[in-house]
Design an enzyme around this catalytic site. Structure first.
Site, PDB file in Angstrom:
ATOM      1  N   SER A  16      -2.091  -9.391  -4.091  1.00  0.00           N
ATOM      2  CA  SER A  16      -3.210  -9.475  -4.944  1.00  0.00           C
ATOM      3  C   SER A  16      -4.521 -10.498  -4.278  1.00  0.00           C
ATOM      4  O   SER A  16      -4.446 -10.193  -3.043  1.00  0.00           O
ATOM      5  CB  SER A  16      -2.667  -9.962  -6.371  1.00  0.00           C
ATOM      6  OG  SER A  16      -4.002  -9.800  -7.089  1.00  0.00           O
ATOM      7  N   TYR A  55     -13.073  -3.125  -6.466  1.00  0.00           N
ATOM      8  CA  TYR A  55     -12.082  -3.970  -5.919  1.00  0.00           C
ATOM      9  C   TYR A  55     -11.462  -4.569  -6.753  1.00  0.00           C
ATOM     10  O   TYR A  55     -10.300  -4.805  -6.972  1.00  0.00           O
ATOM     11  CB  TYR A  55     -12.951  -4.816  -4.582  1.00  0.00           C
ATOM     12  CG  TYR A  55     -11.571  -5.856  -4.284  1.00  0.00           C
ATOM     13  CD1 TYR A  55     -10.844  -5.174  -3.179  1.00  0.00           C
ATOM     14  CD2 TYR A  55     -11.527  -7.060  -4.443  1.00  0.00           C
ATOM     15  CE1 TYR A  55      -9.622  -5.958  -2.664  1.00  0.00           C
ATOM     16  CE2 TYR A  55     -10.871  -7.785  -3.887  1.00  0.00           C
ATOM     17  CZ  TYR A  55      -9.888  -7.242  -3.067  1.00  0.00           C
ATOM     18  OH  TYR A  55      -8.921  -7.996  -2.351  1.00  0.00           O
ATOM     19  N   LYS A  95      -7.558  -4.707  -7.919  1.00  0.00           N
ATOM     20  CA  LYS A  95      -6.531  -5.734  -8.143  1.00  0.00           C
ATOM     21  C   LYS A  95      -6.077  -6.436  -9.605  1.00  0.00           C
ATOM     22  O   LYS A  95      -4.974  -6.712  -9.829  1.00  0.00           O
ATOM     23  CB  LYS A  95      -7.271  -6.922  -7.303  1.00  0.00           C
ATOM     24  CG  LYS A  95      -7.426  -6.863  -6.017  1.00  0.00           C
ATOM     25  CD  LYS A  95      -5.909  -6.844  -5.155  1.00  0.00           C
ATOM     26  CE  LYS A  95      -6.149  -6.636  -3.768  1.00  0.00           C
ATOM     27  NZ  LYS A  95      -4.939  -6.155  -2.938  1.00  0.00           N
TER      28      LYS A  95
END
Length: 271
Positions: free
Chosen positions: A135, A149, A153
């Site tokens: 992660s 993004y 994650k």
């Protein structure tokens, strides 16, 4: 300690390459996945049959399933599966195109999901294993200019936390590795940048700051080996200096805000 068999995605660059070399260097075996043919020729020349290069794209669920099965059949088992493949998408939320957003989620979220789903039946059958999801600190807090993004994650963190509880009884361990900034090509050649709109020029100028010092990816080799060798590995672990103080501040601010608005929250429940 007996040797382990690994499967690592995104193994040709960055953390993936470092951890592939670290595992091979201590006598472990590695199924190394990459989209690039010939990416591991140099390692094959040194380590021979201890490394199994596999060309596959993690966004292709069928190819991923075939790759995982091939690795397990070749080596006889899979002890550690590392979902490392991923990249950064830079751009304000408004600026990111539909295709850029879909591609980001396909690689960073669905890729690990497909690999995990393919590996779980094999790990259950052999009585255990360890799934390591790469992660980021971007999976636990957010900054402007990285919204999609962050979404990828945060999604990885969410399904992985559920996964850990679901598979514990099968002897399968699960860990989220949350690196800080490292000198990989995450923000370099591997990154994608949305086209900038001038509406955010002043905001960008205001948020501009000197580049922070980035960690040495090779320094994570011992850390990843320590992690996969642990009898009781953590669900979450930061890699790098700085994340813990940052997260203390971040979560204190969240709690303070929730408490400040708690009267409204309670009233929203009804009588």
């Amino acid at each position: 300690m007996s040797s382990k068999t690994w499967l690592i995605t995104g193994a040709s660059k960055g953390f993936g390459r470092e951890w592939t070399e670290a595992a091979l260097g201590r006598g472990d075996r590695v199924a190394a996945l990459s989209r690039t043919a010939g990416a591991f020729d140099d390692l094959v020349a040194v380590h021979g049959d201890a490394i199994l290069p596999i060309q596959a794209n993690v966004t292709d669920r069928v190819a991923v399933t075939v790759a995982v099965r091939r690795a397990a059949q070749h080596f006889g088992r899979l002890d550690v599966v590392v979902n490392n493949a991923g990249y950064g998408l830079f751009g304000m939320v408004e600026e990111v195109t539909e295709q850029q957003a879909r591609d980001q989620v396909e690689v960073n979220l669905f890729g690990p999901l497909w690999v995990t789903q393919a590996a779980l039946p094999l790990m259950r059958a052999q009585g255990g294993g360890h799934i390591v999801q790469v992660s980021s600190i971007a999976g636990v807090f957010s900054l402007p200019g990285l919204g999609v993004y962050h979404a990828s994650k945060f999604g990885l963190e969410g399904f992985t936390a559920s996964l850990a509880a679901e598979v514990k009884a099968f002897g399968i361990k699960v860990t989220l590795v949350e690196p800080a900034g490292y000198a990989t090509d995450w923000a370099g050649p591997s990154a994608v940048h949305a086209q900038r709109g001038d509406a955010y020029d002043e905001f960008r100028a205001a948020m501009a700051r000197p580049s922070a010092k980035r960690g040495d990816p090779s320094a994570t080799r011992e850390a990843i080996l320590t992690l996969v060798d642990a009898d009781e590995p953590p669900l979450r672990i930061f890699f790098g200096q700085g994340p813990l103080p940052l997260m203390r501040k971040e979560y204190a601010a969240r709690i303070e805000e929730w408490e400040r608005w708690d009267e409204v929250s309670q009233a929203a429940f009804g009588a």
